[in-house]
Design a protein around this motif. Structure first.
Motif, PDB file in Angstrom:
ATOM      1  N   SER A  23      77.046 124.955  67.192  1.00 58.36           N
ATOM      2  CA  SER A  23      77.927 123.811  67.368  1.00 58.36           C
ATOM      3  C   SER A  23      77.185 122.737  68.152  1.00 58.36           C
ATOM      4  O   SER A  23      76.539 123.029  69.156  1.00 58.36           O
ATOM      5  N   LEU A  24      77.275 121.497  67.674  1.00 60.09           N
ATOM      6  CA  LEU A  24      76.565 120.388  68.296  1.00 60.09           C
ATOM      7  C   LEU A  24      77.531 119.316  68.779  1.00 60.09           C
ATOM      8  O   LEU A  24      78.488 118.990  68.077  1.00 60.09           O
ATOM      9  N   ASN A  25      77.235 118.751  69.950  1.00 66.86           N
ATOM     10  CA  ASN A  25      78.013 117.600  70.382  1.00 66.86           C
ATOM     11  C   ASN A  25      77.550 116.387  69.570  1.00 66.86           C
ATOM     12  O   ASN A  25      76.632 116.486  68.759  1.00 66.86           O
ATOM     13  N   GLU A  26      78.184 115.248  69.799  1.00 65.93           N
ATOM     14  CA  GLU A  26      77.892 114.060  68.994  1.00 65.93           C
ATOM     15  C   GLU A  26      76.418 113.646  69.074  1.00 65.93           C
ATOM     16  O   GLU A  26      75.795 113.322  68.066  1.00 65.93           O
ATOM     17  N   THR A  27      75.847 113.685  70.276  1.00 69.04           N
ATOM     18  CA  THR A  27      74.450 113.275  70.454  1.00 69.04           C
ATOM     19  C   THR A  27      73.496 114.255  69.794  1.00 69.04           C
ATOM     20  O   THR A  27      72.536 113.859  69.132  1.00 69.04           O
TER      21      THR A  27
ATOM     22  N   TRP B  10      73.545 113.704  66.183  1.00 70.22           N
ATOM     23  CA  TRP B  10      72.766 112.513  65.862  1.00 70.22           C
ATOM     24  C   TRP B  10      71.274 112.850  65.847  1.00 70.22           C
ATOM     25  O   TRP B  10      70.538 112.415  64.955  1.00 70.22           O
ATOM     26  N   LEU B  11      70.829 113.660  66.815  1.00 71.71           N
ATOM     27  CA  LEU B  11      69.419 114.063  66.863  1.00 71.71           C
ATOM     28  C   LEU B  11      69.035 114.882  65.633  1.00 71.71           C
ATOM     29  O   LEU B  11      67.943 114.724  65.097  1.00 71.71           O
ATOM     30  N   TRP B  12      69.925 115.765  65.184  1.00 72.70           N
ATOM     31  CA  TRP B  12      69.649 116.564  63.986  1.00 72.70           C
ATOM     32  C   TRP B  12      69.458 115.647  62.773  1.00 72.70           C
ATOM     33  O   TRP B  12      68.525 115.805  61.998  1.00 72.70           O
ATOM     34  N   LYS B  13      70.350 114.662  62.649  1.00 72.67           N
ATOM     35  CA  LYS B  13      70.242 113.714  61.536  1.00 72.67           C
ATOM     36  C   LYS B  13      68.958 112.893  61.652  1.00 72.67           C
ATOM     37  O   LYS B  13      68.301 112.620  60.646  1.00 72.67           O
TER      38      LYS B  13
ATOM     39  N   GLU C 168      62.166 108.942  71.731  1.00 75.31           N
ATOM     40  CA  GLU C 168      62.027 107.499  71.537  1.00 75.31           C
ATOM     41  C   GLU C 168      63.193 106.948  70.725  1.00 75.31           C
ATOM     42  O   GLU C 168      63.780 105.912  71.062  1.00 75.31           O
ATOM     43  N   ALA C 169      63.558 107.646  69.665  1.00 82.35           N
ATOM     44  CA  ALA C 169      64.688 107.218  68.832  1.00 82.35           C
ATOM     45  C   ALA C 169      65.992 107.263  69.632  1.00 82.35           C
ATOM     46  O   ALA C 169      66.838 106.374  69.498  1.00 82.35           O
ATOM     47  N   LEU C 170      66.140 108.282  70.465  1.00 78.75           N
ATOM     48  CA  LEU C 170      67.334 108.420  71.289  1.00 78.75           C
ATOM     49  C   LEU C 170      67.457 107.230  72.250  1.00 78.75           C
ATOM     50  O   LEU C 170      68.547 106.683  72.436  1.00 78.75           O
TER      51      LEU C 170
END
Length: 91
Positions: A33-37, A40-43, A58-60
């Motif tokens: 289970s992943l939180n929103e952030t 986003w990192l997985w995507k 860097e993207a974060l």
């Protein structure tokens, strides 16, 4: 490193989870289970294809208001969890 084939991010009952596609690979004891952030990192990792802790950090920083140091710490922790679960491959 890169994501292993067959693992995808899905929304299940309102939660972001990484699951294995295909009946032969499903292990319901290893849903992540992943939180929103983290989702986003997985995507972002999927978008990058070949990624590193530094490239994701860097993207974060570009997407969220976070310091480079905090981003790298947080990204390193989630990537380490992904490695433990065997859902990413190191180079």
């Amino acid at each position: 490193m890169k994501q292993k084939e067959g693992f995808v991010l899905r929304t299940v009952c309102g939660e972001n989870v990484i699951v294995a596609e295909g009946l032969g690979t499903i292990d319901f004891g290893k849903l992540l289970s992943l939180n929103e952030t983290a989702a986003w990192l997985w995507k972002e990792a999927q978008k990058q294809g070949e990624f590193s802790v530094d490239s994701l950090a860097e993207a974060l920083c570009q997407e969220y208001e976070v310091s480079a140091e905090q981003a790298k710490t947080d990204v390193a922790a989630i990537v380490e969890k992904w490695k433990e679960l065997g859902i990413v491959e190191a180079d």
